[in-house]
Write a protein that holds these residues in place. Sequence first.
Motif, PDB file in Angstrom:
ATOM      1  N   CYS A 133       7.554   8.068   2.312  1.00 13.11           N
ATOM      2  CA  CYS A 133       8.667   7.177   2.690  1.00 13.11           C
ATOM      3  C   CYS A 133       9.035   7.370   4.160  1.00 13.11           C
ATOM      4  O   CYS A 133       9.281   6.410   4.880  1.00 13.11           O
ATOM      5  CB  CYS A 133       9.888   7.506   1.844  1.00 13.11           C
ATOM      6  N   LYS A 134       9.078   8.627   4.540  1.00 13.34           N
ATOM      7  CA  LYS A 134       9.448   8.953   5.924  1.00 13.34           C
ATOM      8  C   LYS A 134       8.417   8.364   6.901  1.00 13.34           C
ATOM      9  O   LYS A 134       8.767   7.768   7.915  1.00 13.34           O
ATOM     10  CB  LYS A 134       9.466  10.482   6.098  1.00 13.34           C
ATOM     11  N   ILE A 135       7.135   8.559   6.530  1.00 11.44           N
ATOM     12  CA  ILE A 135       6.066   8.059   7.396  1.00 11.44           C
ATOM     13  C   ILE A 135       6.148   6.534   7.508  1.00 11.44           C
ATOM     14  O   ILE A 135       6.065   5.983   8.601  1.00 11.44           O
ATOM     15  CB  ILE A 135       4.674   8.486   6.850  1.00 11.44           C
ATOM     16  N   ARG A 145       7.842   1.591  10.864  1.00 12.19           N
ATOM     17  CA  ARG A 145       8.644   0.374  10.728  1.00 12.19           C
ATOM     18  C   ARG A 145       8.254  -0.475   9.523  1.00 12.19           C
ATOM     19  O   ARG A 145       8.414  -1.692   9.513  1.00 12.19           O
ATOM     20  CB  ARG A 145       8.573  -0.475  12.006  1.00 12.19           C
ATOM     21  N   VAL A 146       7.706   0.181   8.514  1.00 14.05           N
ATOM     22  CA  VAL A 146       7.487  -0.502   7.239  1.00 14.05           C
ATOM     23  C   VAL A 146       8.594   0.018   6.335  1.00 14.05           C
ATOM     24  O   VAL A 146       8.573   1.184   5.942  1.00 14.05           O
ATOM     25  CB  VAL A 146       6.099  -0.170   6.639  1.00 14.05           C
ATOM     26  N   MET A 147       9.597  -0.810   6.112  1.00 16.82           N
ATOM     27  CA  MET A 147      10.771  -0.299   5.414  1.00 16.82           C
ATOM     28  C   MET A 147      10.610  -0.341   3.893  1.00 16.82           C
ATOM     29  O   MET A 147      10.127  -1.335   3.346  1.00 16.82           O
ATOM     30  CB  MET A 147      12.026  -1.090   5.830  1.00 16.82           C
ATOM     31  N   PRO A 148      11.024   0.751   3.224  1.00 19.01           N
ATOM     32  CA  PRO A 148      10.930   0.783   1.755  1.00 19.01           C
ATOM     33  C   PRO A 148      11.688  -0.397   1.147  1.00 19.01           C
ATOM     34  O   PRO A 148      12.729  -0.783   1.676  1.00 19.01           O
ATOM     35  CB  PRO A 148      11.632   2.094   1.388  1.00 19.01           C
ATOM     36  N   ASN A 149      11.148  -0.953   0.104  1.00 19.49           N
ATOM     37  CA  ASN A 149      11.817  -2.083  -0.560  1.00 19.49           C
ATOM     38  C   ASN A 149      12.174  -1.697  -1.992  1.00 19.49           C
ATOM     39  O   ASN A 149      12.112  -0.531  -2.370  1.00 19.49           O
ATOM     40  CB  ASN A 149      10.941  -3.334  -0.480  1.00 19.49           C
ATOM     41  N   LEU A 150      12.503  -2.711  -2.753  1.00 24.29           N
ATOM     42  CA  LEU A 150      12.925  -2.489  -4.136  1.00 24.29           C
ATOM     43  C   LEU A 150      11.879  -1.705  -4.933  1.00 24.29           C
ATOM     44  O   LEU A 150      12.217  -0.794  -5.689  1.00 24.29           O
ATOM     45  CB  LEU A 150      13.128  -3.871  -4.769  1.00 24.29           C
ATOM     46  N   PHE A 151      10.628  -2.057  -4.756  1.00 22.17           N
ATOM     47  CA  PHE A 151       9.547  -1.378  -5.478  1.00 22.17           C
ATOM     48  C   PHE A 151       9.523   0.106  -5.140  1.00 22.17           C
ATOM     49  O   PHE A 151       9.398   0.957  -6.011  1.00 22.17           O
ATOM     50  CB  PHE A 151       8.191  -1.985  -5.086  1.00 22.17           C
ATOM     51  N   THR A 152       9.638   0.384  -3.824  1.00 22.85           N
ATOM     52  CA  THR A 152       9.569   1.766  -3.368  1.00 22.85           C
ATOM     53  C   THR A 152      10.735   2.567  -3.954  1.00 22.85           C
ATOM     54  O   THR A 152      10.546   3.649  -4.514  1.00 22.85           O
ATOM     55  CB  THR A 152       9.640   1.809  -1.831  1.00 22.85           C
ATOM     56  N   ALA A 187       0.840  -1.204   0.000  1.00 25.23           N
ATOM     57  CA  ALA A 187       0.000   0.000   0.000  1.00 25.23           C
ATOM     58  C   ALA A 187       0.876   1.256   0.000  1.00 25.23           C
ATOM     59  O   ALA A 187       0.644   2.183  -0.773  1.00 25.23           O
ATOM     60  CB  ALA A 187      -0.916  -0.022   1.211  1.00 25.23           C
ATOM     61  N   TYR A 188       1.890   1.256   0.853  1.00 25.92           N
ATOM     62  CA  TYR A 188       2.780   2.424   0.895  1.00 25.92           C
ATOM     63  C   TYR A 188       3.530   2.603  -0.430  1.00 25.92           C
ATOM     64  O   TYR A 188       3.643   3.713  -0.939  1.00 25.92           O
ATOM     65  CB  TYR A 188       3.804   2.269   2.031  1.00 25.92           C
ATOM     66  N   SER A 189       4.021   1.482  -0.980  1.00 26.08           N
ATOM     67  CA  SER A 189       4.759   1.588  -2.245  1.00 26.08           C
ATOM     68  C   SER A 189       3.861   2.081  -3.371  1.00 26.08           C
ATOM     69  O   SER A 189       4.303   2.827  -4.242  1.00 26.08           O
ATOM     70  CB  SER A 189       5.349   0.235  -2.631  1.00 26.08           C
ATOM     71  N   THR A 190       2.619   1.654  -3.343  1.00 28.80           N
ATOM     72  CA  THR A 190       1.655   2.108  -4.352  1.00 28.80           C
ATOM     73  C   THR A 190       1.521   3.627  -4.274  1.00 28.80           C
ATOM     74  O   THR A 190       1.525   4.326  -5.292  1.00 28.80           O
ATOM     75  CB  THR A 190       0.277   1.462  -4.080  1.00 28.80           C
ATOM     76  N   LEU A 191       1.440   4.104  -3.052  1.00 26.52           N
ATOM     77  CA  LEU A 191       1.271   5.540  -2.830  1.00 26.52           C
ATOM     78  C   LEU A 191       2.523   6.315  -3.274  1.00 26.52           C
ATOM     79  O   LEU A 191       2.422   7.340  -3.960  1.00 26.52           O
ATOM     80  CB  LEU A 191       1.014   5.763  -1.337  1.00 26.52           C
ATOM     81  N   VAL A 192       3.670   5.782  -2.887  1.00 29.17           N
ATOM     82  CA  VAL A 192       4.938   6.420  -3.283  1.00 29.17           C
ATOM     83  C   VAL A 192       5.021   6.469  -4.809  1.00 29.17           C
ATOM     84  O   VAL A 192       5.297   7.519  -5.398  1.00 29.17           O
ATOM     85  CB  VAL A 192       6.145   5.637  -2.693  1.00 29.17           C
ATOM     86  N   SER A 193       4.738   5.340  -5.422  1.00 27.99           N
ATOM     87  CA  SER A 193       4.799   5.263  -6.875  1.00 27.99           C
ATOM     88  C   SER A 193       3.793   6.228  -7.514  1.00 27.99           C
ATOM     89  O   SER A 193       4.094   6.894  -8.498  1.00 27.99           O
ATOM     90  CB  SER A 193       4.520   3.819  -7.279  1.00 27.99           C
ATOM     91  N   GLY A 194       2.608   6.281  -6.917  1.00 26.34           N
ATOM     92  CA  GLY A 194       1.563   7.167  -7.440  1.00 26.34           C
ATOM     93  C   GLY A 194       2.003   8.622  -7.417  1.00 26.34           C
ATOM     94  O   GLY A 194       1.889   9.325  -8.421  1.00 26.34           O
ATOM     95  N   TYR A 195       2.506   9.058  -6.277  1.00 31.88           N
ATOM     96  CA  TYR A 195       2.955  10.451  -6.171  1.00 31.88           C
ATOM     97  C   TYR A 195       4.121  10.721  -7.125  1.00 31.88           C
ATOM     98  O   TYR A 195       4.218  11.796  -7.711  1.00 31.88           O
ATOM     99  CB  TYR A 195       3.351  10.788  -4.731  1.00 31.88           C
ATOM    100  N   CYS A 196       5.011   9.741  -7.268  1.00 35.48           N
ATOM    101  CA  CYS A 196       6.141   9.924  -8.191  1.00 35.48           C
ATOM    102  C   CYS A 196       5.643  10.108  -9.617  1.00 35.48           C
ATOM    103  O   CYS A 196       6.134  10.958 -10.357  1.00 35.48           O
ATOM    104  CB  CYS A 196       7.079   8.721  -8.127  1.00 35.48           C
ATOM    105  N   LYS A 197       4.651   9.284  -9.988  1.00 35.49           N
ATOM    106  CA  LYS A 197       4.131   9.376 -11.352  1.00 35.49           C
ATOM    107  C   LYS A 197       3.461  10.723 -11.597  1.00 35.49           C
ATOM    108  O   LYS A 197       3.420  11.220 -12.712  1.00 35.49           O
ATOM    109  CB  LYS A 197       3.137   8.244 -11.596  1.00 35.49           C
TER     110      LYS A 197
END
Length: 810
Positions: free
Chosen positions: A442-444, A449-456, A421-431
Amino acid sequence: MPFPPNRLLLLLRRRRRSRLLLPLHPQKPSFSSSSSSSSAAAAAEEEDLLGGTDHSGEAPTLAKLGFEPPFPTDFAPNHGGLVEEDPRVLRLGVCHALAREGRLKEVRRILRQITDEEGSGSAPFICQMLLYKFREWDSNTIVWDMLANAYATSKMILDALYVLSKMDSLTMQASISTYDSLLYSVRCTDIAWELFQEAKAHGLVHSEYTCNIVIDGLCKQHKLVEAIDFFQQARERKEFRPCIMTFNALMSALCNVGFVQVAKSFIPIMLKYGLLPDRYSYSTLIHGLCIVGSMEEALELSEEMQKSGMELDMITFNSLINGYRLLGLMSEVWKLIQMMIQQGLQPDLVTYTILITGLCEKGNVEEGLRMRMEILSRGFELNIVTYSVLLNALCKRGLVHEVEKLLNEIETIGLDMDIVAYSTLVSGYCKLGEIERALQVCKIMCSKRVMPNLFTHRSILSGLCKKGMLVEARWYLENLANKCQVNDITLYNVVIDGYAKVGDVNNAVRLYEQAIKLGLEPTIVTCNSLIYAFCKVGNLTMAESFFKTFELKRLVPTVVTYTILMDAFCEAGNFDSMLKLFDEMVGKSIVPNAITYSVVIKGLCKHGMFQKAIHVLHDMHIKDVTTDQITYNTLIQGFCEVSNTEMAFRIHDNMLQHGVVPSPVTYNLLINVLCLKGRVKHAEMLLNSLVEKGVDLRKFAYMTIIKAQCAKGMPYKAILLFDRLINAGFKVSIKDFSSAINRLCKVYYLDEAKMLFKMMICFGIRPDQKLAAVMCNALNKKNDFCSLYVLQALIVKGGLLPWVLTKDPG
DNA sequence: GTAGGGTTAG
């Protein structure tokens, strides 16, 4: 003894930085923070048990792994810390008594309670209790073994290992079942395999479960080759009797990587062992067939399943439904849902999520949102998966407001955002180009304690590159490589492509070389971006050379590779080379897609071969290749470039007939060609009809007509349209006013030019030197000195240099 | 054993 714990700890030592970290007890003192002499002695003993003092002077292995036991500061031998009344001591006493009577189930229950209550990091403390209060008890080994087992089954791996290491030092032997429990708990980590190898090296006997656990673990770690090898070897050596779960695990792992036919080949082997496929075997294979798009075979297998007396369950139905969704066949999705209901099964949240995904993929987010209401009205609660699907679709459509609404909803109902869910949001804002917002997310997520991964990370890099922030992207990438040890070629691919897009071949190649030096394997995507970079700067020789180099490296070119090269040859006017590549590609059984065909159409148009270009379009329809806006726009542009208005409009009509909605670019092209042919009135009529229909238009469409109206002596129409353009909400610039005013001045419509000029001032736009010069010269020529003075005063007031009044920069 | 995030081409 199933395995020597000290050897295991050595194994663990090699994995200091592995992901296997226990949750910490930050408030509890660690070995190193201990100050009393007795605790120092105890710490020394601990170190001994942990495999001796590390000569590098570092802390003991378990401590390095994040294991910070409460001992020794609050409890130590001869320190008076152990009191008889301690309820834990009493319970351990009960365990010993029960063990003596052979009441092992109760022992297991109490020990599980103790380990669960005390939590991870408690092993040293509990061991000390056992060591100093019950050493001489004859039930000792059973209790110690069961304690290790309790920790292992509660996934407190390091505690389990600690107990075993203590047992080893006390020459007590752990049972095979404890060993299996531990192996089971670590089966999804790379420790499992070495653990097993170590045990084997020590000549330890396996239980009937051991090999099954190892295979399951290898499958779950996606180590397919190793899993199958192990399976074959163990079979040949008759070391184990595979169970149905092992076959299912192997088949599932194979299906998940698309090797469904290999998975199917396990069925006869199963039968040889006298095992009949169960509902899990069937649904695994059906799922595998669905994800590779073999729906016919999947349905056949589901019939076979039913013939074997197993009714299709929700999971199998959902797999089939998702299979059709993946193929974009929503009508089949609905049919299957009907069939499912007829068989007495009601759609569940997974079914609804698949439906929403399908609707959103077809661009129907509104229907997706409506479906969400239906779910709620049926008494279901949405989970984070369903929300992620909706968030993704809304982000892609740029509906930021709706995104925020959904996020609020997630928060209100108290649902936790997960990594997807977080990566989707990060990706969405980036797009959407909102990098800062993405970084805030990302900071939030980190704070939760949900760490960014490769997708993020890939989304962030992609967002930075798309914004042209290549310096920042490079910095981000290098930070990842240095600090987080995230080295993945796809991250490099994104930045290499970023350089390629701006034609920075040198940096693209340098970064590629850097990735190679790090030992990363380039993929065809890396290669495609590098080829694109050379094409972008017109160096086709280098592009081809790279293409050949990569082929030698056994990277298989894709439709993208060929399309990049074909487009480059097309742009260079090398029509023959483009067609040669097309034939080569087809010869290699690489199927051209809509993008490839649009390049071919562009090439044919450039070469004046319009009939052939139209033929390609028909061909696409026959071959069922999806034609989109760009396909048609390419052909329309081709006709516009040779001023063939009639054909341009016929293609537009054809576009509508095939259900492809024209894009703003389509109308830009059509309006432009009408204006070029002097049919300004027609252009305006077209524009008016489009506005009436509420069609999405660009400023370009308006400005094209305004410029034509100015040039053709229709100044009032131009001024009115300019006004409409502003009222339609478009932002106008000095460039827009200048292009109209210049044209009016050229044809001596000075009064109207002055009107537009005033309009511009009213909008707070100050003339630049070039526009001021054009106006002054025109007024001069017409002897309109009165206006000239006013203009000059305005210019001086605006700070423009007076020399513009006498010079016409042209 | 079922659903979600994704790097390259017009």
